[in-house]
Design an enzyme around this catalytic site. Structure first.
Site, PDB file in Angstrom:
ATOM      1  N   GLY A 130       4.405 -11.407  13.620  1.00 24.24           N
ATOM      2  CA  GLY A 130       4.107 -11.063  11.745  1.00 24.24           C
ATOM      3  C   GLY A 130       3.693  -9.869  11.802  1.00 24.24           C
ATOM      4  O   GLY A 130       3.252 -10.374  10.897  1.00 24.24           O
ATOM      5  N   VAL A 153      -4.694  -3.401   1.583  1.00 19.40           N
ATOM      6  CA  VAL A 153      -6.170  -2.609   2.968  1.00 19.40           C
ATOM      7  C   VAL A 153      -6.955  -4.081   3.346  1.00 19.40           C
ATOM      8  O   VAL A 153      -7.262  -4.821   3.306  1.00 19.40           O
ATOM      9  CB  VAL A 153      -7.212  -2.555   2.205  1.00 19.40           C
ATOM     10  CG1 VAL A 153      -7.601  -1.346   2.537  1.00 19.40           C
ATOM     11  CG2 VAL A 153      -5.959  -1.135   0.788  1.00 19.40           C
ATOM     12  N   ILE A 194      -9.207  -9.337   3.948  1.00 18.65           N
ATOM     13  CA  ILE A 194     -10.545  -8.847   4.025  1.00 18.65           C
ATOM     14  C   ILE A 194     -10.847  -8.711   2.971  1.00 18.65           C
ATOM     15  O   ILE A 194      -9.954  -7.304   2.533  1.00 18.65           O
ATOM     16  CB  ILE A 194     -11.549  -8.177   4.899  1.00 18.65           C
ATOM     17  CG1 ILE A 194     -10.775  -8.220   6.602  1.00 18.65           C
ATOM     18  CG2 ILE A 194     -12.831  -7.450   4.821  1.00 18.65           C
ATOM     19  CD1 ILE A 194     -11.462  -6.781   7.931  1.00 18.65           C
ATOM     20  N   LYS A 239      -3.341   3.183   4.015  1.00 21.37           N
ATOM     21  CA  LYS A 239      -5.157   3.117   3.217  1.00 21.37           C
ATOM     22  C   LYS A 239      -5.444   3.117   3.244  1.00 21.37           C
ATOM     23  O   LYS A 239      -6.813   3.494   2.195  1.00 21.37           O
ATOM     24  CB  LYS A 239      -4.923   1.214   4.627  1.00 21.37           C
ATOM     25  CG  LYS A 239      -3.979   0.505   4.408  1.00 21.37           C
ATOM     26  CD  LYS A 239      -3.565  -1.321   5.521  1.00 21.37           C
ATOM     27  CE  LYS A 239      -3.122  -1.971   5.775  1.00 21.37           C
ATOM     28  NZ  LYS A 239      -2.662  -2.137   7.247  1.00 21.37           N
ATOM     29  N   GLU A 247      -5.604  -6.689  -3.318  1.00 24.00           N
ATOM     30  CA  GLU A 247      -6.194  -6.494  -2.170  1.00 24.00           C
ATOM     31  C   GLU A 247      -5.754  -6.795  -0.793  1.00 24.00           C
ATOM     32  O   GLU A 247      -6.502  -6.710  -0.204  1.00 24.00           O
ATOM     33  CB  GLU A 247      -6.832  -8.352  -2.656  1.00 24.00           C
ATOM     34  CG  GLU A 247      -8.049  -8.176  -1.581  1.00 24.00           C
ATOM     35  CD  GLU A 247      -9.470  -6.968  -1.915  1.00 24.00           C
ATOM     36  OE1 GLU A 247     -10.615  -6.995  -2.441  1.00 24.00           O
ATOM     37  OE2 GLU A 247      -9.428  -6.650  -0.481  1.00 24.00           O
ATOM     38  N   GLU A 275       4.970  -3.623   9.896  1.00 21.84           N
ATOM     39  CA  GLU A 275       5.598  -3.688   8.891  1.00 21.84           C
ATOM     40  C   GLU A 275       6.903  -3.571   9.426  1.00 21.84           C
ATOM     41  O   GLU A 275       7.473  -3.459  10.039  1.00 21.84           O
ATOM     42  CB  GLU A 275       5.157  -2.237   8.334  1.00 21.84           C
ATOM     43  CG  GLU A 275       3.830  -1.805   8.475  1.00 21.84           C
ATOM     44  CD  GLU A 275       3.317  -2.439   6.780  1.00 21.84           C
ATOM     45  OE1 GLU A 275       4.028  -2.620   5.985  1.00 21.84           O
ATOM     46  OE2 GLU A 275       2.581  -3.433   7.478  1.00 21.84           O
ATOM     47  N   LYS A 297       1.167  -0.913  -0.266  1.00 23.00           N
ATOM     48  CA  LYS A 297       0.471   0.077  -0.186  1.00 23.00           C
ATOM     49  C   LYS A 297       0.482   1.539  -0.514  1.00 23.00           C
ATOM     50  O   LYS A 297       0.711   1.754  -0.550  1.00 23.00           O
ATOM     51  CB  LYS A 297      -1.030   0.052   1.212  1.00 23.00           C
ATOM     52  CG  LYS A 297      -0.358  -0.116   2.699  1.00 23.00           C
ATOM     53  CD  LYS A 297      -0.828  -1.316   3.028  1.00 23.00           C
ATOM     54  CE  LYS A 297       0.263  -1.809   4.025  1.00 23.00           C
ATOM     55  NZ  LYS A 297       0.716  -3.487   4.603  1.00 23.00           N
ATOM     56  N   GLY A 329      -5.576  -6.052   4.994  1.00 23.31           N
ATOM     57  CA  GLY A 329      -5.279  -8.265   5.130  1.00 23.31           C
ATOM     58  C   GLY A 329      -6.327  -8.893   4.502  1.00 23.31           C
ATOM     59  O   GLY A 329      -6.416  -8.399   3.188  1.00 23.31           O
ATOM     60  N   GLY A 332      -0.938 -10.925   9.214  1.00 26.79           N
ATOM     61  CA  GLY A 332      -0.620 -11.939   9.018  1.00 26.79           C
ATOM     62  C   GLY A 332      -0.458 -13.013   8.335  1.00 26.79           C
ATOM     63  O   GLY A 332      -0.891 -11.983   6.752  1.00 26.79           O
TER      64      GLY A 332
END
Ligand code: HSE
Length: 442
Positions: free
Chosen positions: A188, A133, A137, A206, A130, A191, A106, A135, A308
């Site tokens: 994890g 932003v 979702i 994001k 995808e 960033e 991003k 993760g 994650g």
């Protein structure tokens, strides 16, 4: 059956490893849905030694990213190295080589999106992002396709898993900020540079992408007023709880249409008090939730893991499947990457923060002496800021500073800012005041 689509993966860090695992573990079900195999054919990373716990047998693995891009077996390049310069160069090179791109970067898109999307359009390849932003979702696909019928009015939510984890843990355990941040890194979520998470920069990246997709607004993330979660103290979590609220780092973007029809965008990232009963307050740990209000659909809420290895890999692989379908069944560019066709994206002015109107929580730090609260209240009153409630914690010796916690009535942000400048100069006020905005209808 159509022949397999070949994937090249640049960057075998946390997410890259997750992608390799998902492509291998779910190869069967992906093929059942796609009608042909999606095959990881090549991986490039500077570190070819570390054991990531993933089986790469049969897959060429070396440090030659450019060789990967030029490899005729690679039809889609997955960029998962993060950062700006090298990633930008490799992405542009891939596009020039006619390769489709999947990225979770991003930061790259929030800064160089126009250049990258422009290059992709000219070469007739897709850029899918995808995973960049929220993760796992599928929020971008939902805005682009599921909500395409709507004029979107507002997008807001918890867009950073690391900070949501830190806020949740600090509230629940009372542990120090640094201890909890370290744990988020070990898990994890963070960033490579955790200041991007903690200072709200990742959420602003994001939000910039979401605002483009929701409103057709060409923003750069540097324009988005951004505050992170550093400096929040245990007393703020206690006060929030007493007020019936929780503290969340929210990204908020709204589209305002003036009487003259002029559209303006309100966009901001900052810690926010949200009512404990609200859905966003119930989002805990590294989970994310993005609420989108559309004029036809009304309010919607998308919830899931925002960071994650495997959740983010889920989004990367979803993009791979979509592009693979296009490669074998039709052309690229079925859907505009930013939801609006490029010529419809336009620079929309931002509503200045000072114009915003709302309640605020203020933590003053003042010497515990009679009359201090009166001085503070006096300055707030001069700026027409009403006080809804006051909590004072502890009472020390006459020279000791104590937190004075104030919840205001709705007021203009500019008035609050001027009042705080004045209050922070009072002799009895011993540290800068912490402001946390309150979002009533979160
Ligand atoms: N560091 C990010 C987060 C990862 O914590 O949400 C997903 O973008």
């Amino acid at each position: 059956m159509a022949k397999a689509v070949g994937v090249g993966l640049i960057g075998l860090g946390t997410i890259g490893t997750g992608v390799a695992k998902v492509l291998s573990a779910n190869a069967g079900v992906i093929e059942q849905r796609l009608g042909f195999p999606l095959r990881l054919v090549r991986v490039a990373d500077l570190d070819t030694e570390t054991d990531r716990g993933v089986d790469l047998s049969g897959i060429r693995f070396d440090s030659d990213a450019e060789g990967l891009i030029d490899d005729p077996e690679v039809e889609i390049v997955v960029e998962l190295i993060g950062g700006y310069d090298v990633a930008r160069r490799l992405v542009l090179r891939s596009i020039e080589a006619g390769k489709h791109i999947v990225t979770a970067n991003k930061a790259l898109l929030a800064l160089h999106g126009a250049e990258i999307f422009g290059a992709a359009l000219r070469r007739d390849v897709d850029v899918a992002f995808e995973a960049s932003v929220a993760g796992g979702i599928p929020i971008l696909r939902s805005i682009r396709e599921g909500l395409v019928a709507n004029r979107i009015e507002c997008v807001r939510g918890i867009m950073n898993g690391t900070t949501n984890y830190v806020l949740t843990e600090m509230e629940e355990t009372g542990e120090d900020f640094d201890v909890v941040v370290k744990r988020a890194q070990d898990l994890g979520y963070a960033e490579a540079d955790p200041s991007f998470d903690l200072d709200g920069v990742d959420a602003a990246h994001k939000l910039t992408l979401l605002a483009a997709m929701a409103f057709g607004a060409e923003l750069t993330f540097k324009e988005v007023p951004t505050e992170g979660i550093r400096g929040l103290a245990p007393v703020d979590f206690e006060a929030a709880s007493e007020l019936g609220d929780r503290i969340k780092l929210l990204g908020i973007a709204k589209c305002h249409i003036g009487d003259d029809g002029q559209e303006r965008i309100e966009a901001r990232v900052h810690p926010t008090l949200v009512p404990r009963r609200s859905l966003l307050a119930k989002v805990e740990g590294a989970m994310n939730a993005v609420a989108v209000d559309g004029d036809a659909v009304g309010p919607t809420l998308f919830y899931g893991a925002g960071a994650g290895e495997l959740p983010t890999a889920s989004a990367v692989v979803a993009d791979l499947v979509e592009i693979a379908r296009e490669i074998r069944r039709g052309g690229a560019g079925r859907v505009a990457p930013l939801s609006y066709v490029p010529e419809a994206l336009r620079p929309l002015p931002l509503v200045p923060m000072g114009e915003l109107w709302g309640r605020a929580y203020l933590r003053f730090t003042a010497v515990d002496r009679p009359g201090v609260l009166g001085h503070i209240a006096g300055v707030l009153g001069e700026h027409e800021i009403g006080i809804e409630s006051v909590i004072q914690k502890g009472r020390g010796a006459a020279t000791e500073s104590v937190p004075v916690l104030v919840q205001t009535h709705p007021a203009r942000e500019a008035a609050i800012r001027s009042a705080l400048e004045e209050i922070d100069r009072l002799p009895d006020v011993t540290a800068p005041t912490r402001l946390v905005r309150i979002e009533e209808d979160a």
